[in-house]
Design an enzyme around this catalytic site. Sequence first.
Site, PDB file in Angstrom:
ATOM      1  N   GLN A 134       0.828  -1.200   0.000  1.00 29.91           N
ATOM      2  CA  GLN A 134       0.000   0.000   0.000  1.00 29.91           C
ATOM      3  C   GLN A 134       0.868   1.258   0.000  1.00 29.91           C
ATOM      4  OE1 GLN A 134      -2.505   0.947   3.536  1.00 29.91           O
ATOM      5  NE2 GLN A 134      -4.178   1.021   2.049  1.00 29.91           N
ATOM      6  N   LEU A 138       3.843   1.507  -1.269  1.00 31.17           N
ATOM      7  CA  LEU A 138       4.379   1.575  -2.629  1.00 31.17           C
ATOM      8  C   LEU A 138       3.336   2.123  -3.590  1.00 31.17           C
ATOM      9  CD1 LEU A 138       6.537   0.720  -4.794  1.00 31.17           C
ATOM     10  CD2 LEU A 138       5.397  -1.513  -4.816  1.00 31.17           C
ATOM     11  N   GLU A 139       2.112   1.628  -3.473  1.00 34.98           N
ATOM     12  CA  GLU A 139       1.026   2.127  -4.330  1.00 34.98           C
ATOM     13  C   GLU A 139       0.873   3.636  -4.191  1.00 34.98           C
ATOM     14  OE1 GLU A 139      -3.853   2.160  -4.464  1.00 34.98           O
ATOM     15  OE2 GLU A 139      -2.815   0.865  -3.038  1.00 34.98           O
ATOM     16  N   HIS A 140       0.928   4.138  -2.969  1.00 35.14           N
ATOM     17  CA  HIS A 140       0.754   5.561  -2.740  1.00 35.14           C
ATOM     18  C   HIS A 140       1.937   6.369  -3.230  1.00 35.14           C
ATOM     19  CE1 HIS A 140      -2.381   4.813   0.683  1.00 35.14           C
ATOM     20  NE2 HIS A 140      -2.725   4.289  -0.478  1.00 35.14           N
ATOM     21  N   ASP A 141       3.113   5.740  -3.313  1.00 33.98           N
ATOM     22  CA  ASP A 141       4.277   6.405  -3.884  1.00 33.98           C
ATOM     23  C   ASP A 141       4.112   6.584  -5.384  1.00 33.98           C
ATOM     24  OD1 ASP A 141       6.905   7.127  -4.779  1.00 33.98           O
ATOM     25  OD2 ASP A 141       7.786   6.118  -3.059  1.00 33.98           O
TER      26      ASP A 141
END
Length: 797
Positions: free
Chosen positions: A271, A273-276
Site C-alpha cells: 500500500q 508503494l502504491e501511494h508512492d
Amino acid sequence: MSSCASSSSVRLNSMKMQERRLALPLLGVLVWVLSIHSGTYAGATLLPIPITGAGLLRTSADQREPPLPHAYDRLLVTPSDLNDSVVFAERILDTLHRLEANLVSAKVILKDGTPSQGEFAAGTPEVEALQRGRQALRAVEASIQLVVHMCGSMSFNYKDCARFMNRFSLDGTPLGSSCEHLTKKCTAEEYGYMYRSGDGLCNNGKNGAWGEAFTAYARLLPADYLDGIRIPHRAVNKRPLPNPRLVSLTLVTNTGIPTRDLTLAVMQWGQFLEHDLSRTAVSVMRRRYNRYLYRSCQEFQAIGENDMFLLILLLLSFDGVHSDNTIRCCNSDNYNLSPRYIHPLCSPIEVPASDEYYHKHNVGCMNFVRSVPAVRSDCSFGHAEQLNQATHFLDGSQIYGATANKTASLRAFYSGRLKVSKAQFPPLSSHPTKDCLVSSDSDVCFTSGDSRVNFEPVLTAMHTLWFREHNRIADRLATLNKDWDDEVIFQEARRIVIAEIQHITYNEWMNKVLAPRYVRIINRLADYSPNTNPSVSNSFATSVMRAMKSLYSGKIWLVKEGRLENASVLNLHEHYNRPGVIQKPGVLDEILRGFTTQSSQKLDFAFTDDLVNKLYSDGNYGYDQLSLDIARGRDHGLPGYNQFRELCGYPLATSFEDFSDVMSQENIEALQKIYNDPADVDLIIGGLAETPHASSVFGPTFSCIAADQLLRTRRGDRFFYSNPWQPKPFTSEQLKEIKKTTFARIICDNAEDIKQMQPEAFKKLSDSNKLVNCDNESLIPKLNFIPWANTRDKYSY
C-alpha cells in the site's frame, strides 16, 4: 434554474426522431482522453514471453487495433472544424458552471463525517490537478463535438470515429497551450541537476515530462469505452455490466485464509508503494460562479434547438474538475438524488435489493464520482485518460509531496529536517474535519506528502517511520558536515531515504510478492534505459494494487515486546481517518510489532467485513472497497480480465471453463453466477480469482502486470539509486552502506522502544527468522554514514 430546465425539457420532447438517434452513443459521454498513440502506452514492456505473451509491447495505435475503414480517408477535418469544436466546448463549460452553482446553493455537497467524505479525502485533488484537469476537460468536450459534428450524420461507428480524432493535435487550437508541459525541453542545467526534481520533471532528457506528476496514467492495452470516448463499456450481450455491489455480494467471503509465511507488513508495504506511484484525483465542482449566476433563461435558450440537444447530452458527460466544492451523488437519506440535483459526473453505485446489510441500515446508494481527466500525452483530440497526482517514479512522493509548494509546507527549513508534531509524529493537518473523519478541529489528524496518511493506523505508522528516518539521517549528516546548509542536508537526506525505499522494494518486498522467475527477469534487465517510459499503467494502479486490499485483516494486532501475547487489538473500521490512537503511549511500537508478527491474508475473494461493509464507517455503516474499485476500473476504461489474460500469454477464453488453466473450479463457478460471458469479467475480479503462483502473492495475470511495472519503474528512472549514470551517483562506499538497508532496520532505528525484530520483517517468525536484538548489526545491518562525511565539494550546486 427550474424554468430553464422546464423549457429545455419542452425542446427535447419536441425533437425529431432522427435527432434522438444520437442519444445512445453520446448519453453519458465522458470527458477524458485515452491515447492509443506512441508515447501514451507504457512504452515497450521489456518483459519477454511468457510474461507478456508477445515480447515487446508495440507503441503504434495501428498495430494495436484494426485499421480504420477506408471511408475515414475521405473524411476531411479542417483547422476551422478543430477550432469551432473548442469554442463549442467553452460554451458547454459556461453552461455547466450555472448548474454547479445551483447544486452548491442547494447544498448538494458532501457532509463532513460521512463515508462519502472519507472516500473523497483519499482522492482529494491538488490545485495542479484541477488546473490541468480543466484543460483536459476542454479537449474532450471539443473531441465529443468533433465526433458528433463529423460523424453524427453518417454511418460511422462512434468508436472508430473517436479513434480517427486521435490523429488531430490540439496544437494550433486555443487549447495548444495545455500541452506545453508535455513537450518540456529540459535545459542542460535542469537535466544535469544532481538531485531529482520533486515533481519528476527532467528525469529523462529527451522526454522531460515522462514520469512527471499530474500527467496521465499509461496503458498496456487500449481503453475500452462504449462510445470510444468515456462511457463505460457494456457486457457482450449489450446490457450493462453487473452492478459492482452485486459482484461484491456474490463473490466475497469473510472466511480469510492467512498465508503461511508472510506478515501483514507485505500488504502494508504494498500500500505504501502504491501511494508512492499512484494517486487518482476525484472530480469536484468549480468555485467561481459569479459571472454565471445572473444569466437569463433566454440566454440559455439562445443556443439553438440542435445545439441545445447536443448541449444536454454533453452536460451529461461533463467532468466538473473545478474546485473544492465536492460532488454528492446520493441524497441525505442515502438514496438516489432527484434528477435535477444529479451532477453529470456522478455514477453512484446502487444497492441491489438482495443487499441485507445496506437495507438494514437504510442505505440505497453509494457515492461514486468519476476521476479527474488528463491531457493526452501526445496532445491530441480523442478519448479519455486519467490523471496521476503522484510522480510515476519510486521517489518518496507520498512522504515529500509531488509539488514544490507541498514539499515546502512539510519542511522545517533548518538542519535539513522535516516538520514533525509532538513526539516526532508527522505534522498536524490545518483542516482536521476535512482531511479526517473527526468531529473537531482539535482532534488529531496528520498531513504528509499524500492525503491518505490517515487512512488507518498502520499506514500512519509507516509515514511516521519515514518522517523519523529522514530526520535521523539529516541529523547524522549535519553532525558529520558542519559546513552543509539546510538545502544540501535536506536533499542528501531525501536522496538516501529514497534509495532505502527503492532497495527495500526491490531487494526484500518484490521477492515476496512475485515468483522467482519474474524477479530474475527484472534483475537481469534492470540497467537504466532512456527509452523506457516509467509511467504507471492504469491497470497496475487501478486494479493490481487495489486488489491487495484482500490481504488486510479486520483486526490490527497490538503486540508486546516478547511477541508471546497481544496487548489488545484495534478494529480496523473504527479507525479509518481517525489516527489519534497512534499517539497513545506504546501504541506505535505495538502496531509495528503487530504487523511484523500478524499473518497476511491471501489474495482472493476473502475480504474483511471492515472493508466491504464498513469502509470509512461513521459508526453506523460504511462503504464497500471492492465495489468502489470495480467501479473505478470501469470509469477508467480498463478492458476486461480476458484481454489482459491474453496479453500475458494465455489463450483468449471463449467459455468460463477456459479459465481452468489459472483458476479453481470453485472460482470459475462463482464467476458464472454473476457474469454472462468470460469477456465481461472485470480485471480486478479476474485477478483475484486466479490461483497464485508458488512463492507469490499474485496469479499469472497480476504477476505479469506487476512485473512489467516494477521493471519499468526501475529501468526508466535515471535517478534510481544504483544507476551509475545519474549526475552525481552514490560512491561505491555509499552504495555498500545503502545496500545494508532492511525494513527491520528502519523499524529498529525509528520506533519508540522496540528492542527486538526478526531480520526479515516481511516473513513470519520461524527457526530461520528468529527475533534478534536491534543492536545486532551482523543480522540487522546498520548504515555507517562516514562515507558521506566531508564531501561538500562533491555536493555543491
